[in-house]
Write a protein that holds these residues in place. Structure first.
Motif: not given
Length: 211
Positions: A80-86
């Motif tokens: 589950l990749p999580l984007d730090a810009e979200y």
């Protein structure tokens, strides 16, 4: 059709020193990428990752995120990749929906509070490279000449020569002895005529005058 982990391992065996990943100033070869992914996969498997489990990847876009993605595939889990810009609320909604069992994180992740309920595992650092031997130089067998100077060649030890006087070989004859060389022949001189007082003189020829 082979899976990605098998393809990666085979490529690392064929070309271990070639560049496989470049991210900013970080450069990984196929062997380094495969080695770091294997070590992280072992940690994930020991922590409970496997089929039917989800692992959250809370990492910025870097070489570590690629290593973590390959490691999750090697462990047999889903990522589950999580984007730090979200936004934070969107990231929290993704975590609540997927319900990951583990999280792979590291330095630079701006929302560490969202991972408080998960077992966090960090990406292993690269192993210290083995000490490389100097190539292009011959092993030191003694004193190595300095650069810029002509190396001195060692003298070959002289061998003593034994002088022997060669004597002429004598020829041994088994036949009769050879005659000595003849001197130059001279004509024999006639023997001298002996003179005796009793030899009469011959009378003069013709009449003798008595006057």
């Amino acid at each position: 059709m082979p899976l990605l982990p098998a393809v990666l391992a085979a490529q690392a065996t064929r070309t271990p020193a070639e560049t496989a990943l470049v991210a900013g100033d970080t450069r990984l070869s196929w062997a380094e990428l495969n080695d770091r992914a294997d070590r992280l996969a072992d940690r994930l498997t020991a922590a409970g990752a496997g089929p039917d489990t989800v692992v959250a990847l809370a990492l910025p876009r870097s070489a570590d995120s690629v290593v973590a993605l390959v490691a999750v595939l090697k462990a047999g889990a889903a990522s589950l990749p999580l984007d730090a810009e979200y936004p934070a609320d969107r990231t929290a909604a993704m975590l609540a929906d997927a319900a990951p069992a583990l999280a792979v994180t590291g330095e630079g992740w701006p929302l560490p509070a969202l991972l408080a309920d998960l077992t966090a595992i960090t990406v292993p650092r690269p192993l210290r490279p083995a000490r490389r031997t100097r190539t292009g130089r011959t092993p030191r067998t003694g004193r190595t000449p300095r650069t810029g100077r002509t190396p001195r060649t060692r003298r070959t030890p002289r061998t003593r020569r034994t002088l022997r006087t060669v004597r002429p070989t004598r020829t041994v004859r088994t036949g009769p002895p050879a005659a000595p060389p003849r001197a130059a022949r001279r004509a024999p001189s006639p023997p001298p005529t002996p003179r005796t007082s009793s030899t009469p003189r011959a009378p003069p020829a013709g009449p003798r005058a008595w006057w």
